[in-house]
Motif scaffolding. Structure first.
Motif, short mmCIF file in Angstrom:
data_model
loop_
_atom_site.label_atom_id
_atom_site.label_comp_id
_atom_site.label_asym_id
_atom_site.label_seq_id
_atom_site.Cartn_x
_atom_site.Cartn_y
_atom_site.Cartn_z
N ASP A 1 97.93 24.91 116.02
CA ASP A 1 96.81 23.71 116.33
C ASP A 1 95.67 24.06 115.53
O ASP A 1 95.10 23.19 114.71
CB ASP A 1 96.36 23.67 117.73
CG ASP A 1 97.79 23.18 118.50
OD1 ASP A 1 98.64 22.53 117.90
OD2 ASP A 1 97.68 22.98 119.79
N ASN A 2 95.09 25.31 115.58
CA ASN A 2 93.99 25.73 114.72
C ASN A 2 94.10 25.66 113.17
O ASN A 2 93.18 25.12 112.63
CB ASN A 2 93.62 27.18 115.07
CG ASN A 2 93.15 27.43 116.33
OD1 ASN A 2 92.81 26.43 117.02
ND2 ASN A 2 93.31 28.78 116.81
N LEU A 3 95.35 25.81 112.78
CA LEU A 3 95.53 25.68 111.47
C LEU A 3 95.46 24.12 110.93
O LEU A 3 95.07 24.09 110.10
CB LEU A 3 96.66 26.42 110.83
CG LEU A 3 96.79 27.80 110.68
CD1 LEU A 3 98.32 28.34 110.60
CD2 LEU A 3 96.06 28.64 109.77
N LEU A 4 96.13 23.38 111.68
CA LEU A 4 95.72 22.06 111.42
C LEU A 4 94.65 21.60 111.41
O LEU A 4 93.96 20.64 110.49
CB LEU A 4 96.77 21.22 112.49
CG LEU A 4 98.40 21.25 112.41
CD1 LEU A 4 98.90 20.67 113.45
CD2 LEU A 4 98.86 20.90 111.08
N ARG A 5 93.74 22.00 112.47
CA ARG A 5 92.40 21.55 112.37
C ARG A 5 91.48 22.02 111.24
O ARG A 5 90.82 21.33 110.62
CB ARG A 5 91.54 21.87 113.87
CG ARG A 5 90.43 21.32 113.97
CD ARG A 5 89.60 22.11 115.26
NE ARG A 5 89.27 23.49 114.95
CZ ARG A 5 89.81 24.51 115.50
NH1 ARG A 5 90.74 24.69 116.26
NH2 ARG A 5 89.22 25.57 115.01
N GLU B 1 89.69 19.89 108.21
CA GLU B 1 88.17 20.29 107.87
C GLU B 1 88.02 20.83 106.52
O GLU B 1 87.19 20.20 105.77
CB GLU B 1 87.43 21.23 108.93
CG GLU B 1 87.27 20.84 110.35
CD GLU B 1 86.95 21.84 111.06
OE1 GLU B 1 86.60 22.91 110.89
OE2 GLU B 1 86.89 21.55 112.39
N ILE B 2 88.92 21.32 105.93
CA ILE B 2 88.71 21.84 104.56
C ILE B 2 89.00 20.77 103.72
O ILE B 2 88.20 20.45 102.81
CB ILE B 2 89.74 22.95 104.16
CG1 ILE B 2 89.26 24.38 105.02
CG2 ILE B 2 89.93 23.30 102.71
CD1 ILE B 2 90.17 25.48 104.56
N GLN B 3 89.94 19.94 104.03
CA GLN B 3 90.12 18.66 103.18
C GLN B 3 89.05 17.65 103.19
O GLN B 3 88.62 17.11 102.33
CB GLN B 3 91.59 17.95 103.75
CG GLN B 3 92.96 18.73 103.28
CD GLN B 3 93.78 17.82 103.90
OE1 GLN B 3 93.75 16.64 104.33
NE2 GLN B 3 95.04 18.57 103.84
N ASN B 4 88.39 17.55 104.57
CA ASN B 4 87.20 16.58 104.41
C ASN B 4 86.17 17.14 103.84
O ASN B 4 85.27 16.33 102.89
CB ASN B 4 86.88 16.36 105.84
CG ASN B 4 87.84 15.96 106.79
OD1 ASN B 4 88.71 15.17 106.24
ND2 ASN B 4 87.71 15.86 108.20
N ALA B 5 85.83 18.61 103.79
CA ALA B 5 84.88 19.05 103.06
C ALA B 5 84.85 19.04 101.48
O ALA B 5 84.11 18.53 100.68
CB ALA B 5 84.58 20.51 103.32
N CYS B 6 86.38 19.08 101.07
CA CYS B 6 86.64 18.93 99.51
C CYS B 6 86.37 17.43 99.29
O CYS B 6 85.63 17.45 98.12
CB CYS B 6 88.01 19.22 99.33
SG CYS B 6 88.54 21.06 99.30
N SER C 1 103.72 28.95 108.85
CA SER C 1 103.13 27.46 108.88
C SER C 1 102.55 26.99 107.56
O SER C 1 101.73 26.23 107.31
CB SER C 1 101.75 27.46 109.90
OG SER C 1 102.29 27.88 111.29
N GLY C 2 102.71 28.03 106.49
CA GLY C 2 102.45 27.83 105.30
C GLY C 2 101.16 28.65 104.49
O GLY C 2 100.91 28.45 103.62
N ILE C 3 100.63 29.38 105.46
CA ILE C 3 99.61 30.53 104.72
C ILE C 3 100.08 31.26 103.64
O ILE C 3 101.11 31.74 104.00
CB ILE C 3 98.87 31.15 106.06
CG1 ILE C 3 98.09 30.10 106.88
CG2 ILE C 3 98.11 32.20 105.45
CD1 ILE C 3 96.64 29.59 106.35
N ARG C 4 99.47 31.17 102.66
CA ARG C 4 99.95 31.80 101.42
C ARG C 4 99.02 32.99 101.12
O ARG C 4 99.33 33.57 99.86
CB ARG C 4 99.93 30.98 100.27
CG ARG C 4 101.44 30.24 100.52
CD ARG C 4 102.82 31.30 100.69
NE ARG C 4 103.99 30.57 100.95
CZ ARG C 4 104.10 30.86 102.33
NH1 ARG C 4 103.54 31.32 103.32
NH2 ARG C 4 105.49 30.54 102.64
#
Ligand SMILES: *Cc1c(COP(=O)(O)O)cnc(C)c1O
Length: 240
Positions: free
Chosen positions: A14-18, A22-27, A57-60
Motif C-alpha cells: 500500500d505504501n509503495l502504491l501511495r 505521489e511521485i507521478q503527481n510531482a513529476c 512489487s517492482g522496486i529496482r
C-alpha cells in the motif's frame, strides 16, 4: 525478527502504491517524465522478507547504510536486475569488503575514500565503480559530505582515479518543516548539479542527483531529483 516489523507485507504494498502516485503527481506538476526519477528503497534495519515484498512489487533500486548488514542480508534478497547502492558513511577500512558487491557507492566524501575505492576496484574487478559525491548542503557539523564550494576542486582531485566513475551528487539536507524551505535547499542542490555539469572533467558524467527521503521526496522531485531514497515511508518506522 517478525515481531519487530512495524508494518506487515500489505502495508508495504500500500505504501509503495501511495508513494508511486505521489511521485507521478510531482513529476506531472514539474513537467517531468516519471522515468526521470528512480525510487530507491532504503532497507537498513529491514528484514529480508519485507525487502523482498518491495522487490517483488517492482522496486529496482535499494540502498543500505552499513556494509556488514548488507553483506549479511543480500543472499536472501531477490536482487535480479536490481541496482544495489551503499548510501551510508563509508570508512576507508571497509572499502575492501564492499567494492564489487554493490553497483554504486553514494557517499563519497573525501579524496582518501575515493582513492581507496578506485584502487580496490582496479584490483578486485578491473572496472570502475560508480560513485556519487556527497554534499553537505546545509553545512551541518553533524553531517558528512563535502562543502558545496569545494566541489569543483574535489572533482578535479579525484578525476585522475581510474577505478571510479562519478555519476552525480547525493545530499541529506537539514531537517526542515516548511515545504518552501525544503524546496529552496533542493533547488540549491539542483543548481550545483547543473553548474558542475557545465564544467565536466574526465571520468565525471553527472546524471544522478540523489536527494529526497521519506519526509521530503515530493519536494525533491519537484526540484529536479533523479533519485529519491525512501525508507520509513515504505517499511514503517525503524527499530534499531
Ligand atoms: C536512512 C536513510 C534514508 C531514508 O530515510 P527515511 O527518512 O526513512 O526515508 C535515505 N538516505 C540515507 C543516506 C539514509 O541513511
Amino acid at each position: 525478527m517478525t515481531e519487530n516489523w512495524s508494518v506487515d507485507e500489505q502495508r508495504v504494498r500500500d505504501n509503495l502504491l501511495r508513494i508511486e502516485e505521489e511521485i507521478q503527481n510531482a513529476c506531472a506538476a514539474a513537467g517531468r517524465r516519471r522515468e526521470e526519477v528512480t525510487l530507491m528503497a532504503v532497507t537498513k534495519t529491514v528484514a529480508p522478507e519485507l525487502i523482498n515484498v518491495a522487490l517483488d512489487s517492482g522496486i529496482r533500486c535499494i540502498g543500505e547504510n552499513r556494509v556488514q548488514e548488507y553483506l549479511g542480508k543480500r543472499d536472501a534478497l531477490h536482487l535480479d536486475g536490481v541496482t544495489r547502492c551503499l548510501i551510508g558513511h563509508l570508512q576507508t577500512n571497509k572499502v575492501r569488503q564492499i567494492v564489487g558487491e554493490v553497483d554504486r557507492i553514494e557517499s563519497v566524501d573525501s579524496v582518501k575514500l575515493a582513492k581507496a575505492i578506485s584502487e580496490m576496484s582496479l584490483k578486485r574487478t578491473g572496472e570502475r565503480t560508480d560513485v556519487l559525491v556527497e554534499i553537505n548542503i546545509g553545512n551541518e557539523e553533524s553531517k558528512s559530505g563535502i562543502a558545496a564550494e569545494t566541489l569543483e576542486d574535489f572533482l578535479g582531485e579525484i578525476a585522475a582515479f581510474e577505478g571510479i566513475r562519478v555519476r552525480g551528487l547525493m545530499a541529506i539536507p537539514p531537517i526542515l518543516t516548511e515545504d518552501h524551505e525544503k524546496r529552496a535547499i533542493f533547488s540549491q542542490m539542483r543548481k550545483l548539479f547543473i553548474d558542475i555539469r557545465g564544467k565536466i572533467v574526465d571520468n565525471v558524467s553527472m546524471d544522478i542527483l540523489s536527494m529526497g527521503m521519506s519526509s521530503d521526496y515530493v519536494q525533491a522531485v519537484l526540484e529536479g531529483s533523479t533519485q529519491v531514497r525512501v525508507g520509513s515511508a515504505i517499511f514503517g518506522a525503524r527499530h534499531y
